[in-house]
Write a protein that holds these residues in place. Structure first.
Motif, PDB file in Angstrom:
ATOM      1  N   ILE A   8      74.521  64.919  62.050  1.00  0.00           N
ATOM      2  CA  ILE A   8      74.863  64.679  60.650  1.00  0.00           C
ATOM      3  C   ILE A   8      74.466  65.915  59.858  1.00  0.00           C
ATOM      4  O   ILE A   8      73.332  66.386  59.954  1.00  0.00           O
ATOM      5  CB  ILE A   8      74.137  63.445  60.096  1.00  0.00           C
ATOM      6  N   TYR A   9      75.388  66.434  59.093  1.00  0.00           N
ATOM      7  CA  TYR A   9      75.115  67.586  58.238  1.00  0.00           C
ATOM      8  C   TYR A   9      74.704  67.074  56.857  1.00  0.00           C
ATOM      9  O   TYR A   9      75.462  66.344  56.215  1.00  0.00           O
ATOM     10  CB  TYR A   9      76.358  68.464  58.122  1.00  0.00           C
ATOM     11  N   ALA A  96      79.166  65.229  63.451  1.00  0.00           N
ATOM     12  CA  ALA A  96      79.317  63.789  63.697  1.00  0.00           C
ATOM     13  C   ALA A  96      79.449  63.025  62.395  1.00  0.00           C
ATOM     14  O   ALA A  96      79.949  61.897  62.364  1.00  0.00           O
ATOM     15  CB  ALA A  96      78.117  63.269  64.477  1.00  0.00           C
ATOM     16  N   GLY A  97      78.993  63.614  61.297  1.00  0.00           N
ATOM     17  CA  GLY A  97      79.050  63.009  59.972  1.00  0.00           C
ATOM     18  C   GLY A  97      78.529  64.012  58.975  1.00  0.00           C
ATOM     19  O   GLY A  97      77.894  65.015  59.345  1.00  0.00           O
ATOM     20  N   ILE A  98      78.779  63.762  57.694  1.00  0.00           N
ATOM     21  CA  ILE A  98      78.316  64.680  56.663  1.00  0.00           C
ATOM     22  C   ILE A  98      77.941  63.891  55.416  1.00  0.00           C
ATOM     23  O   ILE A  98      78.632  62.946  55.031  1.00  0.00           O
ATOM     24  CB  ILE A  98      79.378  65.749  56.334  1.00  0.00           C
ATOM     25  N   ALA A 113      85.549  70.727  51.522  1.00  0.00           N
ATOM     26  CA  ALA A 113      85.293  70.842  52.960  1.00  0.00           C
ATOM     27  C   ALA A 113      85.317  69.473  53.622  1.00  0.00           C
ATOM     28  O   ALA A 113      85.800  69.320  54.749  1.00  0.00           O
ATOM     29  CB  ALA A 113      83.954  71.534  53.201  1.00  0.00           C
ATOM     30  N   MET A 114      84.793  68.445  52.926  1.00  0.00           N
ATOM     31  CA  MET A 114      84.858  67.083  53.462  1.00  0.00           C
ATOM     32  C   MET A 114      86.313  66.644  53.638  1.00  0.00           C
ATOM     33  O   MET A 114      86.683  66.045  54.649  1.00  0.00           O
ATOM     34  CB  MET A 114      84.144  66.112  52.526  1.00  0.00           C
ATOM     35  N   GLN A 115      87.141  66.945  52.640  1.00  0.00           N
ATOM     36  CA  GLN A 115      88.543  66.546  52.697  1.00  0.00           C
ATOM     37  C   GLN A 115      89.254  67.162  53.895  1.00  0.00           C
ATOM     38  O   GLN A 115      90.173  66.569  54.465  1.00  0.00           O
ATOM     39  CB  GLN A 115      89.269  66.961  51.418  1.00  0.00           C
ATOM     40  N   PRO A 122      82.527  60.196  59.496  1.00  0.00           N
ATOM     41  CA  PRO A 122      81.881  59.634  58.303  1.00  0.00           C
ATOM     42  C   PRO A 122      81.557  60.715  57.273  1.00  0.00           C
ATOM     43  O   PRO A 122      81.006  61.770  57.604  1.00  0.00           O
ATOM     44  CB  PRO A 122      80.606  58.992  58.862  1.00  0.00           C
ATOM     45  N   LYS A 123      81.902  60.438  56.008  1.00  0.00           N
ATOM     46  CA  LYS A 123      81.706  61.388  54.916  1.00  0.00           C
ATOM     47  C   LYS A 123      81.161  60.624  53.712  1.00  0.00           C
ATOM     48  O   LYS A 123      81.806  59.685  53.247  1.00  0.00           O
ATOM     49  CB  LYS A 123      83.021  62.061  54.526  1.00  0.00           C
TER      50      LYS A 123
END
Length: 406
Positions: A8-9, A96-98, A113-115, A122-123
């Motif tokens: 996870i970031y 794996a997620g952010i 960046a998430m988009q 998972p965001k």
């Protein structure tokens, strides 16, 4: 605990959100999920960043180098760091997620960046902006927005609870991630609105035995989401039967698409059956918010927060020209079905938006400007879009195109 690969970031500007960044990191680590911290500060104050990825490392991914980020102008720096972070994240193979933490600037910096990440990762964005219109931050992605309640400016009795909930939400999403579906049926996208629901339900029923039918609500973001999947090669075809987002884009509505609507179709060249579902209406919110220039128009009050405006002859001409130009760029198999009996449930004999003159203006103009070929054709049908015969023909047309594509 399920098998987990990747980390996870946890992302924030550590120069102003450092305490929150590491608080969230520690809570995630306690769950046993792997976690990495990323600093997106736009000032070179993070050389001694006590986390994993300092701002300088991210800034180096900007096409013009880190100096473009550390320029001294906050607005330009945020834009530059946002681009650098998007490129940086796209090249990581262990996301794996952010989870992002930020105010207005941080939210604008992190969410692009998430988009760009694939749907399903998972965001979660904890933001001071999450209680308002978040469409610009979420776009067509599956970003979850969580309102921070207090500002993201230190730890207190409220922020600890909110950030704690956020940390456990993202950890749970990663820890208990569902396995990728191994459904052998190819996925197709369909667009639906309330006034075209009978059509799409019948079409889905006619195709679901052989296709995984993904239905998108034509609210602006729905069309963008569907086209993002097409661009990502996650769809093998589309039945874009509800194209009402074009009305709102051209005539000030609140559920508008963008200038790039239908462009994914021309890029992907997947088979597509289109129609003019709900092109008889422009969507507005409460009547008080309708632009003054439309005051004398015909309206239908759908509910307390949704007001529909009937499109005119002139507007139907303009929409047909706009859509025809888009269709002419499509080299794949395309069929545009015309429901001569009306474009929606409200556009039918005895219903408030029934206007054969307006509908005919669209039909005539589309046929005039759309260059028809063996692969790009307009098909007139004598039924309303919600007639079961129309749905049956849409199913037949799509099956023919899909079979030809295979």
């Amino acid at each position: 605990m399920k098998n987990q690969t990747g980390s996870i970031y946890v992302v924030a500007t550590a120069d102003t959100k450092g305490r929150e960044l590491f608080y969230v990191r520690d809570l995630i680590a306690e769950t046993g999920v792997k976690v990495l911290t990323v600093d997106l500060s736009t000032q070179q104050l993070s050389s001694n960043f006590p986390g994993d990825i300092p701002a300088e490392m991210v800034a180096d991914f900007h096409p013009e180098g880190r100096d473009r980020v550390f320029c001294g102008d906050r607005g330009k720096a945020i834009d530059a760091m946002s681009l650098a972070f998007e490129i940086f994240l796209s090249r990581r193979e262990d996301v794996a997620g952010i989870i992002g933490l930020g105010g207005s600037g941080g939210t604008a910096l992190i969410t692009p960046a998430m988009q760009a990440l694939p749907i399903g990762i998972p965001k979660l964005m904890v933001s001071t902006m999450a209680s308002g219109d978040v469409s610009g931050y979420v776009g067509a992605s599956d970003i979850a927005m969580l309102y921070s309640v207090t500002d993201v400016a230190g730890l207190n009795r409220i922020s600890r609870r909110v950030l704690g909930n956020a940390a456990h939400q993202i950890a749970g999403a990663v820890r208990f991630a569902l396995p990728h579906s191994h459904d052998d049926k190819p996925a197709i996208g369909l667009t639906m609105f309330g006034v075209t629901t009978p059509c799409i339900e019948a079409v889905s029923a006619g195709l679901e035995e052989d296709f995984d039918c993904l239905v998108f609500h034509a609210t602006g973001s729905g069309g963008r989401a569907m086209e993002k999947l097409a661009d990502s090669h996650m769809l093998t075809g589309m039945l874009d039967l509800t194209t009402t987002e074009v009305c709102d884009f051209l005539f000030d509505g609140v559920l508008a698409c963008g200038e790039d609507r239908f462009d994914a179709l021309s890029r992907s060249q997947i088979p597509c059956v289109l129609s003019c579902g709900a092109l008889d209406m422009v969507n507005f919110g409460h009547p008080a918010g309708i632009p003054e220039k439309y005051a004398a128009r015909q309206f239908c009050h759908h509910n307390a927060q949704v007001t529909l405006m009937r499109t005119t002859v002139e507007e139907n001409v303009r929409m047909a020209q706009w859509i025809a130009e888009k269709l002419n760029r499509c080299a794949g198999e395309v069929r545009f079905l015309i429901p001569e009996g009306g474009f929606s449930a409200l556009d039918a004999p005895g219903q408030p938006f029934w206007s054969p003159e307006a509908d005919q203006a669209f039909i005539t103009t589309l046929e005039k400007h759309c260059i028809q070929t063996a692969r790009r054709q307009i098909v007139r049908l004598p039924w309303n879009i919600n007639d079961r015969k129309f749905a049956a023909e849409a199913v037949t047309q799509f099956r023919q195109l899909a079979l030809r594509g295979r």
